[in-house]
Design an enzyme around this catalytic site. Sequence first.
Site, PDB file in Angstrom:
ATOM      1  N   GLU B  60      42.687  51.461  49.513  1.00 25.08           N
ATOM      2  CA  GLU B  60      43.867  51.895  50.372  1.00 25.08           C
ATOM      3  C   GLU B  60      43.784  51.554  51.947  1.00 25.08           C
ATOM      4  O   GLU B  60      44.753  51.284  52.600  1.00 25.08           O
ATOM      5  CB  GLU B  60      44.121  53.350  50.193  1.00 25.08           C
ATOM      6  CG  GLU B  60      44.848  54.036  49.105  1.00 25.08           C
ATOM      7  CD  GLU B  60      43.836  53.756  47.638  1.00 25.08           C
ATOM      8  OE1 GLU B  60      42.665  53.804  47.950  1.00 25.08           O
ATOM      9  OE2 GLU B  60      44.226  53.980  46.525  1.00 25.08           O
ATOM     10  N   HIS B 129      46.807  64.855  43.584  1.00 29.43           N
ATOM     11  CA  HIS B 129      48.111  64.024  43.077  1.00 29.43           C
ATOM     12  C   HIS B 129      49.119  64.745  43.215  1.00 29.43           C
ATOM     13  O   HIS B 129      50.119  64.249  42.622  1.00 29.43           O
ATOM     14  CB  HIS B 129      47.735  63.497  41.736  1.00 29.43           C
ATOM     15  CG  HIS B 129      46.781  62.662  41.371  1.00 29.43           C
ATOM     16  ND1 HIS B 129      45.125  62.899  41.466  1.00 29.43           N
ATOM     17  CD2 HIS B 129      46.642  61.194  41.200  1.00 29.43           C
ATOM     18  CE1 HIS B 129      44.728  61.801  40.895  1.00 29.43           C
ATOM     19  NE2 HIS B 129      45.470  60.763  41.008  1.00 29.43           N
TER      20      HIS B 129
HETATM   21  C1  LIG Z   1      41.990  56.362  45.879  1.00 27.00           C
HETATM   22  C2  LIG Z   1      42.746  56.383  44.791  1.00 27.00           C
HETATM   23  N1  LIG Z   1      43.329  55.295  44.501  1.00 27.00           N
HETATM   24  C3  LIG Z   1      44.140  55.236  43.323  1.00 27.00           C
HETATM   25  C4  LIG Z   1      44.006  55.903  42.430  1.00 27.00           C
HETATM   26  C5  LIG Z   1      44.859  55.895  41.123  1.00 27.00           C
HETATM   27  N2  LIG Z   1      43.949  55.426  39.959  1.00 27.00           N
HETATM   28  C6  LIG Z   1      43.368  56.305  39.228  1.00 27.00           C
HETATM   29  S1  LIG Z   1      42.264  55.682  38.130  1.00 27.00           S
HETATM   30  C7  LIG Z   1      42.400  53.910  38.821  1.00 27.00           C
HETATM   31  C8  LIG Z   1      41.882  52.904  37.988  1.00 27.00           C
HETATM   32  C9  LIG Z   1      40.468  53.055  38.264  1.00 27.00           C
HETATM   33  O1  LIG Z   1      39.877  51.832  37.697  1.00 27.00           O
HETATM   34  P1  LIG Z   1      38.335  51.690  37.527  1.00 27.00           P
HETATM   35  O2  LIG Z   1      37.612  52.602  38.731  1.00 27.00           O
HETATM   36  O3  LIG Z   1      37.829  50.779  36.838  1.00 27.00           O
HETATM   37  O4  LIG Z   1      37.828  53.342  36.466  1.00 27.00           O
HETATM   38  P2  LIG Z   1      38.467  53.368  34.819  1.00 27.00           P
HETATM   39  O5  LIG Z   1      39.633  54.097  34.910  1.00 27.00           O
HETATM   40  O6  LIG Z   1      38.529  51.976  34.055  1.00 27.00           O
HETATM   41  O7  LIG Z   1      37.439  53.956  34.353  1.00 27.00           O
HETATM   42  C10 LIG Z   1      43.624  54.050  39.764  1.00 27.00           C
HETATM   43  C11 LIG Z   1      44.022  52.753  40.563  1.00 27.00           C
HETATM   44  C12 LIG Z   1      43.114  56.857  42.734  1.00 27.00           C
HETATM   45  N3  LIG Z   1      43.142  57.996  41.831  1.00 27.00           N
HETATM   46  N4  LIG Z   1      42.663  57.065  43.671  1.00 27.00           N
END
Ligand SMILES: Cc1ncc(C[n+]2csc(CCOP(=O)(O)OP(=O)(O)O)c2C)c(N)n1
Lengths: 228, 323
Positions: B60, B129
């Site tokens: 972000e 959220h």
């Molecule tokens: C700061 C922030 N940005 C965006 C999100 C939305 N979000 C939740 S999970 C996710 C993807 C996370 O990917 P990864 O770190 O690879 O974890 P995975 O879900 O694959 O275990 C996103 C973009 C969030 N929760 N927090």
Amino acid sequence: MHIADATRGILGANGIVGAGQNIATGAGLSAKLRGTDQVCACFFGDGSTNQGTFHESLNLASIWRLPVIFVCENNLYGISMHQSRHQAIQDIADRAVAYNIPGVVVDGNDVFAVYEAAKEAIERARNGQGPSLIECKTYRHHGHFEGDPAKYKPAEEVAEWMSKDPIPRLINYMIDNNILSKEEFNDIDSQINDEIKEAIKFAEESPWPPIESVVEDIYTDIVEEVKK
Amino acid sequence: MKNLSMMEAIREAMTKKMREDPTVFIMGEDVGAFGGCFGVTAGMFDEFGAERVRDTPISEGVIIGCAVGAAATGTRPIAELMFIDFVTVGADQLVNQAAKMRYMVGGKIKLPMVVRLPLGAGTRAAAQHSQSLEAWLAHIPGLKVVYPSCPNDAYGLMLKAIEDDNPVVFLEHKILYGVRGEVDENAKPIEFGKADIKREGKDLTVAATGRMVHEALKTAEELSKDGIEIEVFDPRTLFPFDKETLFKSIEKTNKLLIVSEENKRGSFAGEISAMVAEECFDNLDAPIKRLCAVNSPVPFSPVLEDYYVPNAEDIVKAVTTMF
Ligand SMILES: Cc1ncc(C[n+]2csc(CCOP(=O)(O)OP(=O)(O)O)c2C)c(N)n1
Ligand SMILES: [Mg+2]
């Protein structure tokens, strides 16, 4: 989703991607300051390694030699973003070089490989040698959320990774090597299923929390008025 | 006229601007082929391609900061964050950079950028959220804060936000994405600082934003049966804020109830209240009242979350105490 259990040292899953890495660094610092042999294991996704928090944490834990095991579950996706689209490296473990700490890649679907890597990292941490980064290569079998059609995942890729599912892989290994009999496995399996059913039943039969509880647990001492 | 959901209205406004001006582009997490966390950019990738509808890593800070740099140098970025809660992660770039750059270089740089921030409770998405953080943003000189409550306003305000040469934060209430309404696609952009009276009434002014506008309108019919005609004032932009229209309304009704989904402490509702107390006091014949969310994090439990947010019933109760 926010699984936590303070009595077991589980500080909680986080709704903010990357936030846990910083908190883990603090837990590691605390273990050191308190003179315990505790280590902090911090789990996070491939997508989170593009947040500043990842880099800040690895750097701080490195210069202060903190007992933190940074465990990246590289499941190849952050929501719809394949790893190849969100970073220009294949091995996230490579980023450890920048912080002069060990960075190891393991088959994240192989329980024994993960165990070995963790053991080594924990020993290092306990010996005062500081943090490690372990990258577990794995896969996200499902969509990002319930109901995600996950069209961005190619069918062949899913099929290939499903064949590497770590759970049947471990079970088969144990049965093949006479560590576990089929009957024993079935017993454990149904026992766990019962436990889950029990937990669901407990949740469904539990009453809703009272309205007053909305302001509880915000502070240790202040409980505000329940007022709009 | 076209019947559009709020989400479609935002998308259509961005699409119109992107067709007209090749320097407008979108970036954010999963905004590309996936169409965005809530589907706001669905289909835009197909029309404009990966160069102008850019998927970013989960970062972000650089999403907002990259918009600052791109805006300072001749493009018009629209940055999407998935949830307003994540603005904290990129807060330096918004608060210390976007909001201050022009001032610190003596007006030599302009920053035509939009940061889109979905917000609000009611989706069972819990404490990290669901927040309503508009007061933080409106507090910062250098940011314009837009908060539409219906598709037509969202459309016209988004056109204006993209045309504006200053950093604009565009608040999108998640619960309102599906709300439909008539949108005049040929209408001019809606000027900032022009409130809209969503319902006329003579007995009491309800100032509300976002989803609370709808809750207020719901109560209006009920109160009308009891002989109370409320006027519903929707500022549409928190900064600039249309004091004139609010004061005019209070001159008529002599009563003000502010309804907001924010935690009450330090809320923008408090700012509205202060403006009226300072400058329009003589027209009040009852104390100003604020109806806000409980001063707690947004709870996860459905019963607690439903309680936490002000609703039509709370509004009726609050109004009744003011006579
Ligand atoms: C700061 C922030 N940005 C965006 C999100 C939305 N979000 C939740 S999970 C996710 C993807 C996370 O990917 P990864 O770190 O690879 O974890 P995975 O879900 O694959 O275990 C996103 C973009 C969030 N929760 N927090
Ligand atoms: Mg992942």
